[in-house]
Design an enzyme around this catalytic site. Sequence first.
Site, PDB file in Angstrom:
ATOM      1  N   GLU A 127       0.867  -1.175   0.000  1.00 41.91           N
ATOM      2  CA  GLU A 127       0.000   0.000   0.000  1.00 41.91           C
ATOM      3  C   GLU A 127       0.899   1.219   0.000  1.00 41.91           C
ATOM      4  O   GLU A 127       1.687   1.422   0.934  1.00 41.91           O
ATOM      5  CB  GLU A 127      -0.936   0.051   1.200  1.00 41.91           C
ATOM      6  N   ASP A 138       5.157   4.713   3.549  1.00 39.43           N
ATOM      7  CA  ASP A 138       4.915   6.146   3.710  1.00 39.43           C
ATOM      8  C   ASP A 138       6.208   6.758   4.240  1.00 39.43           C
ATOM      9  O   ASP A 138       7.065   6.043   4.764  1.00 39.43           O
ATOM     10  CB  ASP A 138       3.757   6.415   4.678  1.00 39.43           C
ATOM     11  N   ASP A 141      -2.089  12.007  -2.076  1.00 39.87           N
ATOM     12  CA  ASP A 141      -2.071  13.423  -2.432  1.00 39.87           C
ATOM     13  C   ASP A 141      -2.242  13.508  -3.952  1.00 39.87           C
ATOM     14  O   ASP A 141      -1.434  12.956  -4.704  1.00 39.87           O
ATOM     15  CB  ASP A 141      -0.729  14.035  -2.016  1.00 39.87           C
ATOM     16  N   ASP A 183     -10.922  10.217  -3.609  1.00 39.43           N
ATOM     17  CA  ASP A 183     -12.070  11.120  -3.654  1.00 39.43           C
ATOM     18  C   ASP A 183     -11.851  12.192  -4.707  1.00 39.43           C
ATOM     19  O   ASP A 183     -12.770  12.958  -5.006  1.00 39.43           O
ATOM     20  CB  ASP A 183     -12.257  11.790  -2.293  1.00 39.43           C
ATOM     21  N   TYR A 223      -9.138   6.701   7.559  1.00 46.71           N
ATOM     22  CA  TYR A 223      -9.502   7.895   8.328  1.00 46.71           C
ATOM     23  C   TYR A 223      -9.988   9.009   7.406  1.00 46.71           C
ATOM     24  O   TYR A 223     -11.022   9.641   7.650  1.00 46.71           O
ATOM     25  CB  TYR A 223      -8.277   8.345   9.128  1.00 46.71           C
ATOM     26  N   TYR A 224      -9.240   9.231   6.319  1.00 47.80           N
ATOM     27  CA  TYR A 224      -9.599  10.315   5.411  1.00 47.80           C
ATOM     28  C   TYR A 224     -10.859   9.988   4.627  1.00 47.80           C
ATOM     29  O   TYR A 224     -11.699  10.865   4.391  1.00 47.80           O
ATOM     30  CB  TYR A 224      -8.439  10.619   4.461  1.00 47.80           C
ATOM     31  N   GLU A 225     -11.026   8.727   4.232  1.00 45.82           N
ATOM     32  CA  GLU A 225     -12.219   8.364   3.481  1.00 45.82           C
ATOM     33  C   GLU A 225     -13.484   8.598   4.305  1.00 45.82           C
ATOM     34  O   GLU A 225     -14.504   9.072   3.796  1.00 45.82           O
ATOM     35  CB  GLU A 225     -12.156   6.913   3.024  1.00 45.82           C
TER      36      GLU A 225
END
Length: 216
Positions: A45, A70, A119, A155, A196-198
């Site tokens: 990922e 990351d 991003d 998104d 979390y962001y979704e």
Amino acid sequence: MGKDKLKRFAEVNTFSNVVQLDAGKPFKGKWSTFFFNNNNPVVLELACGKGEYTVNLARLFPQRNFIGIDYKGNRIWRGAKTALEDGVTNVGFLRIQIENILDYFGHQEVDEIWITFPDPQPQLSREKKRLTSPQFLEKYRSILKPGGIIHLKTDNDALHAYTAEKITQHALQLHAKTEDLYHSEHADEVLSIKTYYEKKYLLKNKNINYLKFSLE
């Protein structure tokens, strides 16, 4: 830097499931055998953030090895800590800049790649930074096994459209495409994992885009 971040950076250095920077280079071509002590498939990922997708994929597929990548150690801390606390042993985290990925994974070492809410790098001048730009796709081509799948959840409508355009331009194999994942036939248990962001995006009634493709 806040005290919490400093504490997380210090703690993540002690985690057995986290490899940082040059310490990951000796694993190149040998992640399954040297890091996970098995011969199972390797799934990445990219830009994993807090690692929710990485850890939850690992729970669903115990016969696969998952590596979240990351550069921000204070984010990786959350996923790594959860995996350790819950005894999820088929997951690891690698803290590197993703553009250097060829230094850490060998030819055809990876079975699958997930890119979840990266991003979008909307400025034209930063196109090469997009994780689905031709420059990155060529790197993935080197490390993916033939027919290896790439997933993009985002998104960002512009990044979705950009990636779909590159798939067409480079005659890549498109396996699934939707601009509204949760109102499509693709919303299975795996794609319903939410970061979390979704969750924040969904609360704002934003649509979730999804692409599934391979490079040959």
